[in-house]
Design a protein around this motif. Sequence first.
Motif, PDB file in Angstrom:
ATOM      1  N   SER A  23       1.018  -1.242   0.585  1.00 62.72           N
ATOM      2  CA  SER A  23      -0.110   0.270   0.125  1.00 62.72           C
ATOM      3  C   SER A  23       1.217   0.856  -0.080  1.00 62.72           C
ATOM      4  CB  SER A  23      -0.810  -0.067   1.154  1.00 62.72           C
ATOM      5  OG  SER A  23       0.529  -0.015   2.213  1.00 62.72           O
ATOM      6  N   VAL A  24       0.239   3.050  -0.555  1.00 62.11           N
ATOM      7  CA  VAL A  24       1.016   3.817  -0.886  1.00 62.11           C
ATOM      8  C   VAL A  24       0.557   4.490   0.184  1.00 62.11           C
ATOM      9  CG1 VAL A  24       2.080   5.340  -2.700  1.00 62.11           C
ATOM     10  CG2 VAL A  24       1.779   2.754  -2.814  1.00 62.11           C
ATOM     11  N   GLY A  25       0.830   5.422   0.832  1.00 63.39           N
ATOM     12  CA  GLY A  25       0.211   7.149   1.051  1.00 63.39           C
ATOM     13  C   GLY A  25       1.193   7.722   0.611  1.00 63.39           C
ATOM     14  N   PHE A  26       0.492   9.178   0.329  1.00 66.70           N
ATOM     15  CA  PHE A  26       1.252  10.636  -0.027  1.00 66.70           C
ATOM     16  C   PHE A  26       1.222  11.491   0.719  1.00 66.70           C
ATOM     17  CE2 PHE A  26       0.354  12.959  -3.639  1.00 66.70           C
ATOM     18  CZ  PHE A  26       1.542  13.131  -3.982  1.00 66.70           C
ATOM     19  N   VAL A  27       1.713  12.217   0.430  1.00 67.84           N
ATOM     20  CA  VAL A  27       2.319  13.678   1.363  1.00 67.84           C
ATOM     21  C   VAL A  27       2.720  14.320   0.542  1.00 67.84           C
ATOM     22  CG1 VAL A  27       2.202  14.884   3.167  1.00 67.84           C
ATOM     23  CG2 VAL A  27       2.114  12.057   3.918  1.00 67.84           C
ATOM     24  N   PRO A  28       1.611  15.044  -0.484  1.00 74.73           N
ATOM     25  CA  PRO A  28       2.055  16.768  -0.539  1.00 74.73           C
ATOM     26  C   PRO A  28       2.272  17.418  -0.544  1.00 74.73           C
ATOM     27  CG  PRO A  28      -0.617  15.884  -1.273  1.00 74.73           C
ATOM     28  CD  PRO A  28       0.185  14.713  -0.058  1.00 74.73           C
ATOM     29  N   THR A  29       3.080  18.045  -0.487  1.00 72.83           N
ATOM     30  CA  THR A  29       3.705  19.761   0.543  1.00 72.83           C
ATOM     31  C   THR A  29       4.648  20.384  -1.156  1.00 72.83           C
ATOM     32  OG1 THR A  29       6.240  18.838   0.281  1.00 72.83           O
ATOM     33  CG2 THR A  29       4.463  17.765   1.460  1.00 72.83           C
ATOM     34  N   MET A  30       4.784  21.766  -0.556  1.00 69.82           N
ATOM     35  CA  MET A  30       5.882  22.743  -0.591  1.00 69.82           C
ATOM     36  C   MET A  30       7.063  22.703  -0.914  1.00 69.82           C
ATOM     37  SD  MET A  30       3.151  25.281  -2.815  1.00 69.82           S
ATOM     38  CE  MET A  30       2.942  26.586  -1.827  1.00 69.82           C
ATOM     39  N   GLY A  31       7.865  22.231  -0.057  1.00 70.13           N
ATOM     40  CA  GLY A  31       8.444  21.859   0.931  1.00 70.13           C
ATOM     41  C   GLY A  31       8.428  23.042   2.222  1.00 70.13           C
ATOM     42  N   TYR A  32      10.403  23.139   2.335  1.00 67.84           N
ATOM     43  CA  TYR A  32      10.064  23.579   3.348  1.00 67.84           C
ATOM     44  C   TYR A  32       9.462  22.836   4.631  1.00 67.84           C
ATOM     45  CZ  TYR A  32      12.961  28.345   5.516  1.00 67.84           C
ATOM     46  OH  TYR A  32      14.079  28.283   6.292  1.00 67.84           O
ATOM     47  N   LEU A  33       9.626  22.017   4.866  1.00 67.19           N
ATOM     48  CA  LEU A  33       9.234  21.251   5.522  1.00 67.19           C
ATOM     49  C   LEU A  33       9.219  21.554   7.680  1.00 67.19           C
ATOM     50  CD1 LEU A  33       9.549  17.400   3.086  1.00 67.19           C
ATOM     51  CD2 LEU A  33       7.703  20.215   3.804  1.00 67.19           C
ATOM     52  N   HIS A  34       8.494  21.262   7.995  1.00 69.65           N
ATOM     53  CA  HIS A  34       8.647  21.430   9.563  1.00 69.65           C
ATOM     54  C   HIS A  34       7.550  19.916  10.349  1.00 69.65           C
ATOM     55  CE1 HIS A  34       4.803  22.975   8.962  1.00 69.65           C
ATOM     56  NE2 HIS A  34       4.613  24.156   8.011  1.00 69.65           N
ATOM     57  N   GLU A  35       7.442  20.104  11.456  1.00 69.53           N
ATOM     58  CA  GLU A  35       6.923  19.295  12.123  1.00 69.53           C
ATOM     59  C   GLU A  35       5.379  18.922  12.126  1.00 69.53           C
ATOM     60  OE1 GLU A  35       8.452  16.939  14.655  1.00 69.53           O
ATOM     61  OE2 GLU A  35      10.068  18.008  13.800  1.00 69.53           O
ATOM     62  N   GLY A  36       4.506  19.590  11.183  1.00 71.32           N
ATOM     63  CA  GLY A  36       3.340  19.842  10.254  1.00 71.32           C
ATOM     64  C   GLY A  36       3.823  18.621   9.401  1.00 71.32           C
ATOM     65  N   HIS A  37       4.044  19.175   8.867  1.00 71.89           N
ATOM     66  CA  HIS A  37       4.680  17.858   7.979  1.00 71.89           C
ATOM     67  C   HIS A  37       5.182  16.415   8.240  1.00 71.89           C
ATOM     68  CE1 HIS A  37       5.121  21.918   5.328  1.00 71.89           C
ATOM     69  NE2 HIS A  37       3.932  21.489   4.187  1.00 71.89           N
ATOM     70  N   LYS A  38       6.426  16.459   9.229  1.00 72.32           N
ATOM     71  CA  LYS A  38       6.854  15.376   9.611  1.00 72.32           C
ATOM     72  C   LYS A  38       5.355  14.256  10.186  1.00 72.32           C
ATOM     73  CE  LYS A  38       9.735  13.107  12.452  1.00 72.32           C
ATOM     74  NZ  LYS A  38       8.948  12.055  13.464  1.00 72.32           N
ATOM     75  N   SER A  39       4.093  15.538  10.742  1.00 69.70           N
ATOM     76  CA  SER A  39       3.266  15.130  10.998  1.00 69.70           C
ATOM     77  C   SER A  39       2.077  13.635  10.633  1.00 69.70           C
ATOM     78  CB  SER A  39       2.246  15.551  12.331  1.00 69.70           C
ATOM     79  OG  SER A  39       1.046  16.265  11.265  1.00 69.70           O
ATOM     80  N   LEU A  40       2.708  14.868   9.518  1.00 72.02           N
ATOM     81  CA  LEU A  40       2.076  13.644   8.184  1.00 72.02           C
ATOM     82  C   LEU A  40       2.047  12.929   7.803  1.00 72.02           C
ATOM     83  CD1 LEU A  40       0.258  17.040   6.219  1.00 72.02           C
ATOM     84  CD2 LEU A  40      -0.646  15.788   8.189  1.00 72.02           C
ATOM     85  N   MET A  41       3.133  12.836   8.036  1.00 73.66           N
ATOM     86  CA  MET A  41       4.565  11.715   7.177  1.00 73.66           C
ATOM     87  C   MET A  41       5.018  10.455   8.311  1.00 73.66           C
ATOM     88  SD  MET A  41       7.960  13.697   5.678  1.00 73.66           S
ATOM     89  CE  MET A  41       7.807  15.502   5.026  1.00 73.66           C
ATOM     90  N   ASP A  42       4.421  10.806   9.370  1.00 72.90           N
ATOM     91  CA  ASP A  42       4.281   9.553   9.742  1.00 72.90           C
ATOM     92  C   ASP A  42       2.729   8.606  10.734  1.00 72.90           C
ATOM     93  OD1 ASP A  42       6.290  10.513  11.341  1.00 72.90           O
ATOM     94  OD2 ASP A  42       5.335  11.961  13.527  1.00 72.90           O
TER      95      ASP A  42
END
Length: 280
Positions: A23-42
């Motif tokens: 299975s594949v999970g996907f997190v679309p971002t515009m970069g300059y990542l922070h802990e908010g983005h990391k919570s999505l990746m987690d």
Amino acid sequence: MKIVGTVKEVREQVKEWKKQGLSVGFVPTMGYLHEGHKSLMDAARKGNDKVVVSIFVNPMQFGPTEDLATYPRDLDHDAALCESAGVDLIFHPEAEEMYEKDFCSFVDMTGLTEGLCGKTRPIHFRGVCTVVNKLFNIVTPDHAYFGQKDGQQLAVIKRMVRDLNMDIEIVGCPIVREEDGLAKSSRNTYLSSEERKAALILSKTVALGKELAKTEKDANKVVEAMKKNIETEPLAKIDYVEAVDALSMAPVEKLEGTCMLAMAVYIGKTRLIDNTLINE
């Protein structure tokens, strides 16, 4: 972890995973990542066998006077954070890879996109829907993860997936905040030290609205109290403060059912957003 820049490379890798039944999970971002983005990746790591993150500053969702050219970028930092979160693949395309010179096909929406951020950013959600649709077609994920901080965007993506019968589950994740309450945002880096302190008026006002809504069900009274609170901060200029239905984004008179108290506020020249859900 691999970093690729072409549609072909992403498709080949995902096809290989799917042949293996993964299975594949996907997190679309515009970069300059922070802990908010990391919570999505987690969340994606927890719910899927493989995780793909896209890093693409999408020119289509920026208006002519907005911060496309100055939007912060740092691929080395982003790659390190992705690797620490267990991401398997980063898709980092150039604009030319995503949009042909004669590109003329768009995904648009009415209703949900006309209020809140859509009032002052009229092309924004057409750009968001178009690029997310393209990314979904490229990555073909089983699940895609979006943050509640962009509450209107989350509602728009959920509606697009429903209306267009996309075979993807959209997962909304809670807002991640700094220790002092400020919602994490890539645009926080624009703030001076004085503006950074002033920006706390957003989270304080969100907390005020949530507390008032426990006993006051008149949406207009809650919104007016929130506006008055923001106006106590000299560096703050209100774009909007509104109470809306959390799914349809339609304005509400009564705080009944799941509603969202949402705001966009300029702190100096930096436009920040925040929200809270009521009766979730």
